[in-house]
Design a protein around this motif. Structure first.
Motif: not given
Length: 305
Positions: A118-125, A130-133, A170-172
């Motif tokens: 998320v930090v290296s690619r903020p667009g993934l936030l 939500p998936l991580g949480l 897939e997102v990453v």
């Protein structure tokens, strides 16, 4: 005794094979999508995804072992090669703090891996957070809470090994999730649900004694067998539907080679639901279906690149 029950026992290392099997599908699916766009896979990101998922699996195993030891469940179960806990903590109570630290430490690694992306690619936030949480919530709440409502208990394993792992990967790796990816995740979702469902058959009385309400506790062992069959049908049906609609390449159909094993597992479960020694071949076949089928689908995707 120390050599028989090493300190890493609560991680349940043989069970961790399920993670690379499921992650192979997520990585191969992402690689195939990238190849359609003339792009290549970032191998380091793929490796970090696998390690993060593996750490999450270690976390839920170790925390479950610790909780079941503290609740007394471990001392009441009739252990099989597939169920009933590792037996490490009842034999070595001094390892209980190690299991607790292992669980929370592994979960921290998973969280830090997600934060790195998320930090290296903020667009993934907005896709990844939500998936991580949800993933963290499943790991933390599985043993103390999610084992109480039977249908949530049934679906929690599949949620982790299916949509959360596949869509997160897939997102990453591709930058976005897709409806086709969600449909493909039905395969590991249903198979992982069945893995835990059948493994709960020997533990019905022990689970009931500590307040767990698994599906076999609710419906009985024989009453749970139709759910096993339904989920096998949904898993392989999702693959066939995606093939028919052109969502993934034809070679993904290699996954269907796992169907005879699933049918045999279901038939044996039907015949031996209340015969625990006779049930063990069904449990072994169920494990094989979970390990082989997603790898076959991944192989088909890889061959199509």
């Amino acid at each position: 005794m120390a050599s028989e029950h090493p300190w890493w026992g609560p991680a349940r290392v043989p069970f961790l094979l399920l993670t690379p099997a499921c992650m192979a599908l997520g990585v191969a699916w992402s690689a195939w999508q990238l190849a359609q766009q003339g792009l290549s896979l970032n191998a380091l990101d793929a490796l970090l995804c696998v390690l993060g998922a593996l750490a999450a699996h270690v976390a839920v195993n170790a925390l479950n072992e610790h909780h079941d030891f503290r609740s007394g469940l471990d001392q009441r179960t009739q252990r099989t090669p597939f169920s009933g806990g590792s037996g490490v903590l009842p034999a070595n109570p001094s390892l209980a703090p190690v299991a607790w630290a292992m669980g929370w430490g592994a979960l921290l690694f998973t969280v830090l891996t997600g934060l790195y992306f998320v930090v290296s690619r903020p667009g993934l936030l907005w896709d990844l957070a939500p998936l991580g949480l949800v993933g963290v919530a499943v790991v933390v709440s599985y043993t103390p809470w999610l084992t109480r409502p039977p249908w949530l208990c049934l679906m929690a394993p599949g949620l982790g090994f299916g949509p959360l792992m596949l869509l997160g990967t897939e997102v990453v790796l591709t930058g976005a999730m897709s409806w086709q990816g969600l449909a493909l995740s039905v395969l590991p979702f249903c198979l992982a649900n069945n893995l835990l469902l059948l493994n709960q058959f020997p533990d019905v009385e022990a689970d009931q004694s500590v307040g767990r309400r698994t599906l076999p506790v609710l419906l009985g062992r024989l009453g749970s067998v139709p759910v096993l069959g339904l989920q096998y049908g949904l898993a392989f049906g999702a693959v066939l539907l995606g093939l028919a609609l052109g969502w993934w390449p034809a070679a993904t159909g290699l996954a269907v080679l796992g169907l005879p094993l699933a049918v045999s597992a279901w038939q044996r479960a039907q015949a031996h639901a209340d015969d625990l020694p006779g049930l063990q071949p069904a449990m072994a076949l169920n494990v094989a279906v979970n390990l082989i089928t997603p790898v076959l689908a991944a192989l088909g995707l890889a061959l199509s690149i």
